[in-house]
Design a protein around this motif. Sequence first.
Motif, PDB file in Angstrom:
ATOM      1  N   ASP A  67      53.082  43.683 -90.044  1.00  0.00           N
ATOM      2  CA  ASP A  67      52.770  43.103 -88.738  1.00  0.00           C
ATOM      3  C   ASP A  67      51.601  43.803 -88.055  1.00  0.00           C
ATOM      4  O   ASP A  67      51.279  43.512 -86.895  1.00  0.00           O
ATOM      5  CB  ASP A  67      54.002  43.170 -87.831  1.00  0.00           C
ATOM      6  N   ARG A 112      47.040  40.607 -80.808  1.00  0.00           N
ATOM      7  CA  ARG A 112      48.274  40.462 -81.560  1.00  0.00           C
ATOM      8  C   ARG A 112      48.135  39.466 -82.706  1.00  0.00           C
ATOM      9  O   ARG A 112      48.488  39.739 -83.849  1.00  0.00           O
ATOM     10  CB  ARG A 112      49.423  40.045 -80.647  1.00  0.00           C
ATOM     11  N   ASP A 467      61.360  47.410 -87.936  1.00  0.00           N
ATOM     12  CA  ASP A 467      61.362  47.287 -86.481  1.00  0.00           C
ATOM     13  C   ASP A 467      62.150  48.398 -85.809  1.00  0.00           C
ATOM     14  O   ASP A 467      62.270  48.423 -84.577  1.00  0.00           O
ATOM     15  CB  ASP A 467      61.965  45.939 -86.061  1.00  0.00           C
ATOM     16  N   ASN A 545      62.584  47.409 -81.883  1.00  0.00           N
ATOM     17  CA  ASN A 545      61.738  46.352 -81.349  1.00  0.00           C
ATOM     18  C   ASN A 545      62.327  45.000 -81.750  1.00  0.00           C
ATOM     19  O   ASN A 545      62.013  44.444 -82.799  1.00  0.00           O
ATOM     20  CB  ASN A 545      60.311  46.480 -81.867  1.00  0.00           C
ATOM     21  N   ILE A 546      63.218  44.514 -80.874  1.00  0.00           N
ATOM     22  CA  ILE A 546      63.858  43.225 -81.156  1.00  0.00           C
ATOM     23  C   ILE A 546      62.802  42.137 -81.279  1.00  0.00           C
ATOM     24  O   ILE A 546      62.879  41.266 -82.134  1.00  0.00           O
ATOM     25  CB  ILE A 546      64.880  42.897 -80.055  1.00  0.00           C
ATOM     26  N   THR A 547      61.816  42.189 -80.394  1.00  0.00           N
ATOM     27  CA  THR A 547      60.608  41.369 -80.499  1.00  0.00           C
ATOM     28  C   THR A 547      59.433  42.312 -80.319  1.00  0.00           C
ATOM     29  O   THR A 547      59.616  43.473 -79.922  1.00  0.00           O
ATOM     30  CB  THR A 547      60.576  40.267 -79.421  1.00  0.00           C
ATOM     31  N   PRO A 548      58.210  41.859 -80.569  1.00  0.00           N
ATOM     32  CA  PRO A 548      57.067  42.751 -80.341  1.00  0.00           C
ATOM     33  C   PRO A 548      56.968  43.247 -78.902  1.00  0.00           C
ATOM     34  O   PRO A 548      56.334  44.276 -78.650  1.00  0.00           O
ATOM     35  CB  PRO A 548      55.863  41.877 -80.716  1.00  0.00           C
ATOM     36  N   ASP A 549      57.606  42.529 -77.964  1.00  0.00           N
ATOM     37  CA  ASP A 549      57.486  42.892 -76.554  1.00  0.00           C
ATOM     38  C   ASP A 549      58.745  43.487 -75.953  1.00  0.00           C
ATOM     39  O   ASP A 549      58.723  43.899 -74.792  1.00  0.00           O
ATOM     40  CB  ASP A 549      57.107  41.654 -75.727  1.00  0.00           C
ATOM     41  N   TRP A 586      60.641  46.157 -71.514  1.00  0.00           N
ATOM     42  CA  TRP A 586      60.134  44.803 -71.772  1.00  0.00           C
ATOM     43  C   TRP A 586      58.674  44.738 -71.342  1.00  0.00           C
ATOM     44  O   TRP A 586      58.358  44.858 -70.161  1.00  0.00           O
ATOM     45  CB  TRP A 586      60.982  43.787 -71.006  1.00  0.00           C
ATOM     46  N   GLY A 590      52.945  41.280 -72.982  1.00  0.00           N
ATOM     47  CA  GLY A 590      52.550  41.611 -74.341  1.00  0.00           C
ATOM     48  C   GLY A 590      51.245  42.364 -74.447  1.00  0.00           C
ATOM     49  O   GLY A 590      50.719  42.532 -75.542  1.00  0.00           O
TER      50      GLY A 590
END
Length: 997
Positions: A67, A112, A467, A545-549, A586, A590
């Motif tokens: 990623d 990103r 992650d 990092n559940i999501t990138p943000d 959070w 992003g």
Amino acid sequence: MGDIKTNRRALRHGALCLAIGLGLAVSGVAWGANTDGSIVGRTKAGATVTVRDPGTGLTRTVTADADGNFRFPFLPVGHYQLDSSKDGKPVSTTTEVNVSLGNATTVNLVERNAATTELEGVQVSAPVVINAVDVSSTEIATNVSREEIRRLPVDQNVQSVALLAPAVNKGNAGFGGISFGGSSVAENSFYVNGLNVTDFYNRNGFSEAPFAFYQEFQVKTGGYSVEFGRTTGGVVNAVTRSGTNEFKAGAEMTFEPSAWQATTKNRYWDGERYITSSEDHYSRTKMNVYASGPIVKDKLFFFAMYEARGYTPQNTNDEGTLLTQNDTDSGFWGTKIDWHINDKNLLEFMAFSDKDRNEGSVYSYDFATHTKGTKNDVITSDTGGRNWNGTFTSYLVDSLSMKLMYGRNERESFTHGLADAECNPVRIDDSADAPDVPLGCSASTMVEKRNDTRKQGRADFEWTLGDHLVRFGYDHEVDTSEYQRHYPGPGEYYYSIVHADPGSTIENDGVMPPGYDMYVRQRRYNIGGTFETTNNAYYIEDNWNITPDFLLNVGLRSDSFDNKTAEGKSYIKVDNMIAPRLGFSWDLNGDGRTKIFGNLGRYYLPVANVINIKQAGGLLDERTFYTFEGYQILERNGSQYAVPILGQQIGAVDTSQGNGTVGDLRAEVDKNMDPVYQDEAILGFQQMITDKWSWGVSGTYRKLHDAIDDMEISATPQCGGDGYIGYVMGNPGRNVTVYGDTNCDGTPDGYLTIDTSKQGWALYDASGNYLGQRGWKKPRRTFGSLEFQVDRAWDEKWMLNASYVLSWSRGNAEGPVNSDTNFDDTGRTENFDDPWVNLSGGYLPNDHRHQFKLRGTYAINKQWQVGADVTALSGSPITAYGVGNPYDKTSYHSYFICVENCADPVSENRVYVESSRGAKRTPWTFNLNASITYLLPLDEKNNLRVKFAVYNLLNQQRTTGVDQDLQTSIGSNSNTYLQPIRFQPPRFGQLTVSIDF
């Protein structure tokens, strides 16, 4: 494809389990702190990322994941260059990056979407973005660098740096210290290069180096991760300077002459001077020299410093009858060695000595004529010690890194005087008449010698698993105190002359005989031995990092401590203190510029060594009470002094606090004691407005659970309540299990359990009839705050930081010390001596409703800078303390005031009213520090800096503490209630001249 994903998921989970297993299996030896920072960010997928320190040549290289994410952990604090390339082509231009202590600097080399998009030609896909907001952090912390401190009027001590952070304030007691987020001053931790230098005897104090030895500070006020523990207050973390490939040297001189100090005000009450301080002043001169550079270029570096000190304070006693002139010429030395074995392995060694000796010559003094008389005594104080640690850092592989640390912290405390063998200390309360000559011939009130040694080690690991960033470790420390303490003079007695009305009940339950309104307490105090405490902890933390943000931080820490007797047996031992931590961050847009973060955590507080010593060390605390028959005038070295003449004994000899032996500790320590811990919740927002401006707001809630303190169990449930145990260390308001008499034959024969929320304190009428039992309220302390902060980063022209904190600290117990009664025996407070002491809830001593702080620097031109540091603080609570309670059991401080029939020997006829906690407040305090700095580059490498700073520029000497004793004996109101006793220090000037080659 699905099978591949399943297998990868299984492999990842298996690796995570292995990480947990390794975390629990690591064997190391104390606990430390972050001593470095990290760089994280995005680049092209599979790109090679290289970070290099141009000063030392240190170079590290990693490969970005699928990623495009990369991470460099465990980077020494400093300045770096960052490059990224793929297939031999650059992804971005070389980027300059600063790494700060305890923080992750985010550097996004590409957008990103560009991280996984292939472009033709040179892969420079976007401008590099370096984010000031650490979106990987869920804590509240303030970083202050050495360069920022040099631009500001900050006094040259670590406490002054900590006070720059919001919600950090000076303690309100005579024993000093600092309070984080409503906690007491005995709940904090301090580190230098990962070495824990906190005083573990009573947890109020720490080992300290000169400012010029430090590179950066981080002040953690909440939400800190599982690698930190054993604190329910705050953390001050510091790293020292290091050498580079460039040879450097320099010198710094600091001058604080007495002529630059405002006169300290004398204080008057009812027209009489009760504090004489206008003769108090000091002169201070410090000069440090340093050198740093390469021993072997790109491999081995050194930094070394020596500081010579001259400090000559003088002060009078409150009466103005004694003058003490002090002198210290002790020096500081410190060094840091860095060995870059190779780019994957680093070895550091740090050592410093803060040993200090002060000699105070004590003279008789006539304040009216400002005449110094004969020398009565010389008081010598030896403090400090040697400190060192070694740290090994290794990049085992790109995804797994390790840090190992071992060190030693020493603290000596020894105060003694020439007159200690001949002179007993004597004091008189403010409501009694003093003689025309000095009381006693000793300026010392205690002969105390203590040597504390901490041996500590630590192992920390970081493992990147897709992650997940998994951090785990183990720490261990052994804290040993060698201790001796007694009063000076013949018989080792301390005499106190106290006013009390005829017929009133005094502190040992004796009754003042007719015709007397003053009594003498003759107190003998003696204790000694060697005492050891061991502390251990495991921790593991997953940053996912559940999501990138969106980052989720899940951690778990397991602590244990074992406080031992002088014989090496366990005294208080608690295992399996599980401290969970849960946080999130959070990144709203992003882009690393705006975040919402939160944290839930539990933090445990260990038992200070003073507890082992006082109860498990054979403490003799013998108090005998006599009628006061006047003064005997004696002479020593040509000077007269007064000692009390003892009359008839009043009541029995009181040895309830210690009879000189170590009793059956099974009867003195709760078998199933619970630890002290605090739960904390934080929710915050942080945003970069521009590349220079940022702001944030956060809310904090803290709740302290339990206390470990002494209670006098005067009644047990068995045998109709007729079962005396004595003073017991336990959890007030909870079940206490101790060894006692279970079958009512008068002999201890087994364990019994007392519910101290309902039982444990015997109630009797004036005729001695048993009326039943009373229990203790559970200790409670809550703290809530809203914090607002605006920051403008330094750009060679100006900077600004402003904060406002609205807070509440409430409950019925401050913590392990009592600021309002000036009681600093950590964990042995008066709060729970009997159930009447902690009845009243309200605002606690470290409650300051409003806190405003502002600091800034402005460069007039390249040569001149001005700086300011401003604090406005609302007052602290004041309580009207009484003594005694409706059942005739006296106490030094209680929340009951006798208002009618107070001299009646029949306690049931007396009328008491409850006194609420914190009904009044001290005034607001304001403090303005200002500085002007002159900078002159002599040539390319030589720089001259001259800074003149004035502290408390407006010379505010407002009251910070008052006498809170409304009654000092039952029904007898003190005429010194609300008398101011502590104040802001007066204005003083400081000139610092430094030159760097």
